[in-house]
Design a protein around this motif. Sequence first.
Motif, PDB file in Angstrom:
ATOM      1  N   TYR A  84       1.047  -1.253  -0.010  1.00  0.00           N
ATOM      2  CA  TYR A  84       0.280  -0.255  -0.106  1.00  0.00           C
ATOM      3  C   TYR A  84       1.029   1.286  -0.059  1.00  0.00           C
ATOM      4  CZ  TYR A  84      -3.504  -3.399   1.488  1.00  0.00           C
ATOM      5  OH  TYR A  84      -4.340  -4.649   1.662  1.00  0.00           O
ATOM      6  N   HIS A  85       0.333   2.336  -0.506  1.00  0.00           N
ATOM      7  CA  HIS A  85       0.987   3.695  -0.507  1.00  0.00           C
ATOM      8  C   HIS A  85       2.365   3.875  -1.396  1.00  0.00           C
ATOM      9  CE1 HIS A  85      -2.042   4.817   2.571  1.00  0.00           C
ATOM     10  NE2 HIS A  85      -1.623   3.990   3.097  1.00  0.00           N
ATOM     11  N   VAL A  86       2.276   2.974  -2.373  1.00  0.00           N
ATOM     12  CA  VAL A  86       3.269   3.059  -3.357  1.00  0.00           C
ATOM     13  C   VAL A  86       3.372   4.397  -3.990  1.00  0.00           C
ATOM     14  CG1 VAL A  86       4.482   2.024  -5.278  1.00  0.00           C
ATOM     15  CG2 VAL A  86       3.461   0.498  -3.457  1.00  0.00           C
ATOM     16  N   GLY A  87       4.670   5.320  -4.102  1.00  0.00           N
ATOM     17  CA  GLY A  87       4.664   6.575  -4.609  1.00  0.00           C
ATOM     18  C   GLY A  87       4.926   6.611  -6.079  1.00  0.00           C
ATOM     19  N   GLY A  88       5.184   7.810  -6.475  1.00  0.00           N
ATOM     20  CA  GLY A  88       5.368   7.952  -7.868  1.00  0.00           C
ATOM     21  C   GLY A  88       4.346   8.989  -8.508  1.00  0.00           C
ATOM     22  N   ASN A  89       4.536   9.924  -9.640  1.00  0.00           N
ATOM     23  CA  ASN A  89       3.861  10.980 -10.278  1.00  0.00           C
ATOM     24  C   ASN A  89       3.555  10.739 -11.489  1.00  0.00           C
ATOM     25  OD1 ASN A  89       3.479  12.466  -7.760  1.00  0.00           O
ATOM     26  ND2 ASN A  89       5.666  12.970  -7.781  1.00  0.00           N
ATOM     27  N   ASP A  90       4.299   9.566 -12.011  1.00  0.00           N
ATOM     28  CA  ASP A  90       4.170   9.450 -13.432  1.00  0.00           C
ATOM     29  C   ASP A  90       4.680   7.894 -13.783  1.00  0.00           C
ATOM     30  OD1 ASP A  90       6.635   9.358 -13.738  1.00  0.00           O
ATOM     31  OD2 ASP A  90       7.072  11.085 -14.447  1.00  0.00           O
ATOM     32  N   VAL A  94       6.472   5.801 -11.124  1.00  0.00           N
ATOM     33  CA  VAL A  94       5.655   4.685 -10.471  1.00  0.00           C
ATOM     34  C   VAL A  94       6.392   3.160 -10.492  1.00  0.00           C
ATOM     35  CG1 VAL A  94       3.560   3.315 -10.466  1.00  0.00           C
ATOM     36  CG2 VAL A  94       3.512   5.936 -10.461  1.00  0.00           C
ATOM     37  N   LEU A  95       6.596   2.956 -11.772  1.00  0.00           N
ATOM     38  CA  LEU A  95       7.311   1.726 -12.090  1.00  0.00           C
ATOM     39  C   LEU A  95       8.640   1.381 -11.283  1.00  0.00           C
ATOM     40  CD1 LEU A  95       6.718   1.108 -16.015  1.00  0.00           C
ATOM     41  CD2 LEU A  95       5.689  -0.109 -14.002  1.00  0.00           C
ATOM     42  N   ARG A  96       9.496   2.484 -11.147  1.00  0.00           N
ATOM     43  CA  ARG A  96      10.402   2.516 -10.253  1.00  0.00           C
ATOM     44  C   ARG A  96      10.259   2.143  -8.801  1.00  0.00           C
ATOM     45  NH1 ARG A  96      15.566   1.532 -11.350  1.00  0.00           N
ATOM     46  NH2 ARG A  96      15.344   0.058  -9.641  1.00  0.00           N
ATOM     47  N   HIS A 159      -1.053   8.087  -5.706  1.00  0.00           N
ATOM     48  CA  HIS A 159      -1.509   8.900  -6.499  1.00  0.00           C
ATOM     49  C   HIS A 159      -2.150   8.336  -7.916  1.00  0.00           C
ATOM     50  CE1 HIS A 159      -0.263  11.797  -3.879  1.00  0.00           C
ATOM     51  NE2 HIS A 159       1.097  11.538  -3.956  1.00  0.00           N
ATOM     52  N   PRO A 160      -3.302   8.282  -8.157  1.00  0.00           N
ATOM     53  CA  PRO A 160      -3.752   7.813  -9.516  1.00  0.00           C
ATOM     54  C   PRO A 160      -3.019   8.297 -10.643  1.00  0.00           C
ATOM     55  CG  PRO A 160      -5.606   8.099  -8.272  1.00  0.00           C
ATOM     56  CD  PRO A 160      -4.345   8.870  -7.481  1.00  0.00           C
ATOM     57  N   ILE A 161      -2.467   7.872 -11.762  1.00  0.00           N
ATOM     58  CA  ILE A 161      -1.722   8.462 -12.583  1.00  0.00           C
ATOM     59  C   ILE A 161      -2.018   7.976 -14.435  1.00  0.00           C
ATOM     60  CG2 ILE A 161       0.334   8.102 -11.088  1.00  0.00           C
ATOM     61  CD1 ILE A 161       1.502   6.130 -13.211  1.00  0.00           C
ATOM     62  N   ASP A 162      -1.774   8.777 -15.269  1.00  0.00           N
ATOM     63  CA  ASP A 162      -2.231   8.589 -16.264  1.00  0.00           C
ATOM     64  C   ASP A 162      -1.148   7.137 -16.962  1.00  0.00           C
ATOM     65  OD1 ASP A 162      -2.682   8.341 -19.061  1.00  0.00           O
ATOM     66  OD2 ASP A 162      -1.991  10.392 -19.499  1.00  0.00           O
ATOM     67  N   PHE A 163      -1.987   6.273 -17.253  1.00  0.00           N
ATOM     68  CA  PHE A 163      -1.125   4.927 -17.591  1.00  0.00           C
ATOM     69  C   PHE A 163      -1.189   4.801 -19.339  1.00  0.00           C
ATOM     70  CE2 PHE A 163       1.482   2.866 -14.864  1.00  0.00           C
ATOM     71  CZ  PHE A 163       2.102   1.743 -15.304  1.00  0.00           C
ATOM     72  N   GLY A 164      -2.100   5.582 -19.830  1.00  0.00           N
ATOM     73  CA  GLY A 164      -2.547   5.331 -21.198  1.00  0.00           C
ATOM     74  C   GLY A 164      -3.599   4.375 -21.275  1.00  0.00           C
ATOM     75  N   ALA A 165      -4.598   4.390 -20.329  1.00  0.00           N
ATOM     76  CA  ALA A 165      -5.566   3.414 -20.372  1.00  0.00           C
ATOM     77  C   ALA A 165      -6.462   3.251 -21.422  1.00  0.00           C
ATOM     78  CB  ALA A 165      -6.183   3.324 -19.020  1.00  0.00           C
TER      79      ALA A 165
END
Length: 237
Positions: A84-90, A94-96, A159-165
């Motif tokens: 839970y609570h995995v960070g990242g802004n893009d 996020v993958l990192r 944070h929800p991010i744009d993943f090209g869904a």
Amino acid sequence: MQLSVRDAANILKVPTKDIYDWIKQEAIPFYKINEEYRFNRVELLEWASSRRILASPEVFLEAETEDERLPSLLESLKAGGIFYHVGGNDKASVLRAVIDTLSFPEEEEVDKDFLYQVLLAREALGSTCVGDGVAIPHVRNPVVLHVTNPSIWLCFLDHPIDFGAPDGLPVNILFTLISPTVRDHLHLLSRLSFALLDKTFKAALKRQASQEELMETVSSIEMAQTALASGSAVPIR
């Protein structure tokens, strides 16, 4: 294995006309060999997962006839873990962050920097989003990592991010799938795709339920899937 149009239709449980329509629209991954259309099983099931198309139970039964026992979704999720609570802004950060949470047995010397580049390369080919805020990052060719056991890591993002869904929704749930063989990869991808059709599981994911509840839900789903593959009528909840 290069599948025919009829093979693809049987796996996806659709009329062959639908397959030809998707070919004309270039909406489905295909190859033209000697004036005949052919499909790669891995690409086909990845595409079906992104479209929420449930593959035929025969896909599972075919693999189960092998001597080697296939891994269950529950076992693989326990091997990886829930975070839970995995960070990242893009997508890249996020993958990192996801990779930094992954742990492997000491005997499996996985280069995380290499894994990061491989996952980025896979995303460059096309988003691994399957809709409803969920993505399934994975290695296209499992054997490059030399792992011995399949694992799935479920990560909930801060944070929800744009993943090209395909549905345009931001992603906040990632299932990172790593397996030692293509056979295991296809099996787990199919199992996970089935689970994501389950309303109870989707609701638990959206509210980021406890590890115990999520594991219990997956266990129930796999029992239902086993019954479906054996011909028993068990509805999606």
